[in-house]
Scaffold this motif. Structure first.
Motif, PDB file in Angstrom:
ATOM      1  N   MET A   1       0.680  -1.122   0.010  1.00  0.00           N
ATOM      2  CA  MET A   1       0.071   0.061   0.041  1.00  0.00           C
ATOM      3  C   MET A   1       0.810   1.206   0.196  1.00  0.00           C
ATOM      4  SD  MET A   1      -2.451   0.978   2.877  1.00  0.00           S
ATOM      5  CE  MET A   1      -4.249   1.447   2.273  1.00  0.00           C
ATOM      6  N   ALA A   2       0.611   2.014  -0.963  1.00  0.00           N
ATOM      7  CA  ALA A   2       1.500   3.305  -1.121  1.00  0.00           C
ATOM      8  C   ALA A   2       1.199   4.414  -0.119  1.00  0.00           C
ATOM      9  CB  ALA A   2       1.281   4.068  -2.370  1.00  0.00           C
ATOM     10  N   VAL A   3       1.879   5.161   0.471  1.00  0.00           N
ATOM     11  CA  VAL A   3       1.807   6.407   1.088  1.00  0.00           C
ATOM     12  C   VAL A   3       1.054   7.336   0.581  1.00  0.00           C
ATOM     13  CG1 VAL A   3       2.903   7.905   2.841  1.00  0.00           C
ATOM     14  CG2 VAL A   3       3.684   5.563   2.827  1.00  0.00           C
ATOM     15  N   ALA A  45      21.766  -9.734  -1.839  1.00  0.00           N
ATOM     16  CA  ALA A  45      23.037  -9.482  -1.313  1.00  0.00           C
ATOM     17  C   ALA A  45      23.085  -8.170  -0.174  1.00  0.00           C
ATOM     18  CB  ALA A  45      24.027  -9.466  -2.356  1.00  0.00           C
ATOM     19  N   GLY A  46      23.749  -8.420   0.807  1.00  0.00           N
ATOM     20  CA  GLY A  46      23.929  -7.164   2.020  1.00  0.00           C
ATOM     21  C   GLY A  46      22.848  -7.390   2.887  1.00  0.00           C
ATOM     22  N   LYS A  47      22.944  -6.217   4.038  1.00  0.00           N
ATOM     23  CA  LYS A  47      22.105  -6.240   4.961  1.00  0.00           C
ATOM     24  C   LYS A  47      20.699  -5.731   4.630  1.00  0.00           C
ATOM     25  CE  LYS A  47      25.620  -5.722   8.329  1.00  0.00           C
ATOM     26  NZ  LYS A  47      26.889  -5.712   7.685  1.00  0.00           N
ATOM     27  N   PRO A  48      19.531  -6.163   5.401  1.00  0.00           N
ATOM     28  CA  PRO A  48      18.338  -5.822   5.051  1.00  0.00           C
ATOM     29  C   PRO A  48      17.994  -4.377   4.823  1.00  0.00           C
ATOM     30  CG  PRO A  48      18.258  -7.532   6.809  1.00  0.00           C
ATOM     31  CD  PRO A  48      19.724  -7.127   6.512  1.00  0.00           C
ATOM     32  N   THR A  49      18.549  -3.622   5.840  1.00  0.00           N
ATOM     33  CA  THR A  49      18.373  -1.943   5.480  1.00  0.00           C
ATOM     34  C   THR A  49      18.950  -1.462   4.128  1.00  0.00           C
ATOM     35  OG1 THR A  49      18.191  -1.639   8.016  1.00  0.00           O
ATOM     36  CG2 THR A  49      18.591   0.391   6.806  1.00  0.00           C
ATOM     37  N   GLY A  50      20.078  -2.123   3.995  1.00  0.00           N
ATOM     38  CA  GLY A  50      20.731  -1.560   2.670  1.00  0.00           C
ATOM     39  C   GLY A  50      19.885  -1.906   1.633  1.00  0.00           C
ATOM     40  N   ARG A  51      19.299  -3.329   1.528  1.00  0.00           N
ATOM     41  CA  ARG A  51      18.435  -3.866   0.559  1.00  0.00           C
ATOM     42  C   ARG A  51      17.227  -2.887   0.366  1.00  0.00           C
ATOM     43  NH1 ARG A  51      19.519  -9.113   2.660  1.00  0.00           N
ATOM     44  NH2 ARG A  51      17.326  -9.125   3.095  1.00  0.00           N
ATOM     45  N   ARG A  52      16.688  -2.344   1.536  1.00  0.00           N
ATOM     46  CA  ARG A  52      15.454  -1.816   1.565  1.00  0.00           C
ATOM     47  C   ARG A  52      15.801  -0.466   1.175  1.00  0.00           C
ATOM     48  NH1 ARG A  52      10.805  -2.843   2.213  1.00  0.00           N
ATOM     49  NH2 ARG A  52      10.368  -0.864   3.091  1.00  0.00           N
ATOM     50  N   VAL A  53      16.899   0.380   1.436  1.00  0.00           N
ATOM     51  CA  VAL A  53      17.537   1.679   0.518  1.00  0.00           C
ATOM     52  C   VAL A  53      17.367   1.378  -0.876  1.00  0.00           C
ATOM     53  CG1 VAL A  53      19.106   3.163   0.509  1.00  0.00           C
ATOM     54  CG2 VAL A  53      18.513   2.456   2.830  1.00  0.00           C
ATOM     55  N   LEU A  54      17.901   0.369  -1.200  1.00  0.00           N
ATOM     56  CA  LEU A  54      18.175   0.211  -2.628  1.00  0.00           C
ATOM     57  C   LEU A  54      16.811   0.156  -3.370  1.00  0.00           C
ATOM     58  CD1 LEU A  54      20.273  -0.066  -5.078  1.00  0.00           C
ATOM     59  CD2 LEU A  54      20.241  -2.671  -4.415  1.00  0.00           C
ATOM     60  N   ASP A  55      15.966  -0.580  -2.752  1.00  0.00           N
ATOM     61  CA  ASP A  55      14.701  -0.560  -3.178  1.00  0.00           C
ATOM     62  C   ASP A  55      13.864   0.627  -3.414  1.00  0.00           C
ATOM     63  OD1 ASP A  55      12.163  -2.040  -4.168  1.00  0.00           O
ATOM     64  OD2 ASP A  55      11.451  -1.822  -2.077  1.00  0.00           O
ATOM     65  N   ILE A  56      13.983   1.567  -2.253  1.00  0.00           N
ATOM     66  CA  ILE A  56      13.591   2.807  -2.137  1.00  0.00           C
ATOM     67  C   ILE A  56      13.962   3.891  -3.124  1.00  0.00           C
ATOM     68  CG2 ILE A  56      13.342   5.151  -0.775  1.00  0.00           C
ATOM     69  CD1 ILE A  56      13.228   3.068   1.854  1.00  0.00           C
ATOM     70  N   LEU A  57      15.462   3.575  -3.658  1.00  0.00           N
ATOM     71  CA  LEU A  57      15.998   4.563  -4.568  1.00  0.00           C
ATOM     72  C   LEU A  57      15.251   3.999  -5.738  1.00  0.00           C
ATOM     73  CD1 LEU A  57      19.785   4.437  -3.545  1.00  0.00           C
ATOM     74  CD2 LEU A  57      18.070   6.300  -3.417  1.00  0.00           C
ATOM     75  N   GLY A  58      14.917   2.859  -6.134  1.00  0.00           N
ATOM     76  CA  GLY A  58      13.960   2.453  -7.414  1.00  0.00           C
ATOM     77  C   GLY A  58      12.804   2.817  -7.611  1.00  0.00           C
ATOM     78  N   ASP A  63       5.140   5.883  -4.814  1.00  0.00           N
ATOM     79  CA  ASP A  63       5.102   4.364  -4.728  1.00  0.00           C
ATOM     80  C   ASP A  63       5.586   4.035  -3.295  1.00  0.00           C
ATOM     81  OD1 ASP A  63       3.966   4.115  -7.036  1.00  0.00           O
ATOM     82  OD2 ASP A  63       5.655   4.066  -8.429  1.00  0.00           O
ATOM     83  N   LEU A  64       6.046   4.826  -2.483  1.00  0.00           N
ATOM     84  CA  LEU A  64       6.539   4.699  -1.161  1.00  0.00           C
ATOM     85  C   LEU A  64       5.307   3.963  -0.413  1.00  0.00           C
ATOM     86  CD1 LEU A  64       8.836   7.548  -0.533  1.00  0.00           C
ATOM     87  CD2 LEU A  64       9.540   5.368  -1.299  1.00  0.00           C
ATOM     88  N   THR A  65       5.823   2.999   0.595  1.00  0.00           N
ATOM     89  CA  THR A  65       4.967   2.296   1.496  1.00  0.00           C
ATOM     90  C   THR A  65       5.397   3.042   2.942  1.00  0.00           C
ATOM     91  OG1 THR A  65       6.501   0.775   1.953  1.00  0.00           O
ATOM     92  CG2 THR A  65       5.093   0.340   0.188  1.00  0.00           C
ATOM     93  N   THR A  66       4.484   2.717   3.840  1.00  0.00           N
ATOM     94  CA  THR A  66       4.859   3.149   5.157  1.00  0.00           C
ATOM     95  C   THR A  66       6.125   2.534   5.849  1.00  0.00           C
ATOM     96  OG1 THR A  66       3.196   1.197   6.198  1.00  0.00           O
ATOM     97  CG2 THR A  66       2.241   3.421   5.845  1.00  0.00           C
ATOM     98  N   GLU A  67       6.547   1.317   5.347  1.00  0.00           N
ATOM     99  CA  GLU A  67       7.809   0.722   5.913  1.00  0.00           C
ATOM    100  C   GLU A  67       8.981   1.498   4.929  1.00  0.00           C
ATOM    101  OE1 GLU A  67       7.863  -3.284   4.753  1.00  0.00           O
ATOM    102  OE2 GLU A  67       6.734  -4.302   6.366  1.00  0.00           O
ATOM    103  N   ASP A  68       8.659   1.939   3.977  1.00  0.00           N
ATOM    104  CA  ASP A  68       9.681   2.692   3.061  1.00  0.00           C
ATOM    105  C   ASP A  68       9.959   3.979   4.029  1.00  0.00           C
ATOM    106  OD1 ASP A  68      10.010   0.726   1.087  1.00  0.00           O
ATOM    107  OD2 ASP A  68       8.549   1.958  -0.179  1.00  0.00           O
ATOM    108  N   VAL A  69       8.827   4.794   4.207  1.00  0.00           N
ATOM    109  CA  VAL A  69       9.130   6.083   5.118  1.00  0.00           C
ATOM    110  C   VAL A  69       9.647   5.427   6.490  1.00  0.00           C
ATOM    111  CG1 VAL A  69       7.673   8.029   6.198  1.00  0.00           C
ATOM    112  CG2 VAL A  69       6.938   7.178   3.997  1.00  0.00           C
ATOM    113  N   ALA A  70       9.232   4.538   7.065  1.00  0.00           N
ATOM    114  CA  ALA A  70      10.062   4.311   8.281  1.00  0.00           C
ATOM    115  C   ALA A  70      11.590   3.947   8.176  1.00  0.00           C
ATOM    116  CB  ALA A  70       9.533   3.047   8.888  1.00  0.00           C
ATOM    117  N   THR A  71      11.955   3.301   7.110  1.00  0.00           N
ATOM    118  CA  THR A  71      13.271   3.000   6.621  1.00  0.00           C
ATOM    119  C   THR A  71      13.894   4.603   6.412  1.00  0.00           C
ATOM    120  OG1 THR A  71      12.921   0.956   5.884  1.00  0.00           O
ATOM    121  CG2 THR A  71      14.695   1.815   5.066  1.00  0.00           C
TER     122      THR A  71
END
Length: 111
Positions: A1-3, A45-58, A63-71
């Motif tokens: 769900m997008a924010v 590859a990499g730590k979970p937060t780094g993978r989330r940051v990579l996902d957010i950059l894309g 399209d950001l979710t509440t989890e993205d905003v928290a990250t």
């Protein structure tokens, strides 16, 4: 769900403190994860937060979710607590630098 809305301040601050491109971060996470037992799935590859940051950059802002905003908030807090207001290039210990690079911030990279 997008924010439905993300503040301009958080959006701008996140993209200021995350000074590595998605390509640089992806390569770093792959390099950092490689060792005697290489990752079985390269995209994980990499730590979970780094993978989330990579996902957010894309993602687009809409399209950001509440989890993205928290990250994003967590990454900004981590970088600012370790770097302060100035993001001028700064040398430090390898573990410190690598820890920041794991979340997309290279303290040696000019702003």
């Amino acid at each position: 769900m997008a924010v439905s809305e993300i503040s301009d301040g958080l959006w701008d601050e996140f993209h200021t403190v995350v000074n590595m491109t998605s390509r640089e971060l992806k390569e770093w996470l792959s390099t950092e994860a490689a060792g005697e037992t290489a990752e079985e799935v390269p995209d994980r590859a990499g730590k979970p937060t780094g993978r989330r940051v990579l996902d957010i950059l894309g993602k687009r802002r809409t399209d950001l979710t509440t989890e993205d905003v928290a990250t994003m908030e967590r990454v900004v807090d981590i970088v600012r607590s370790q770097r302060g207001a100035s993001l001028d290039p700064q040398a430090g210990g390898a573990d410190w630098r690598h820890g920041l690079m794991d979340i997309g911030h290279d303290p040696l990279k000019p702003a």
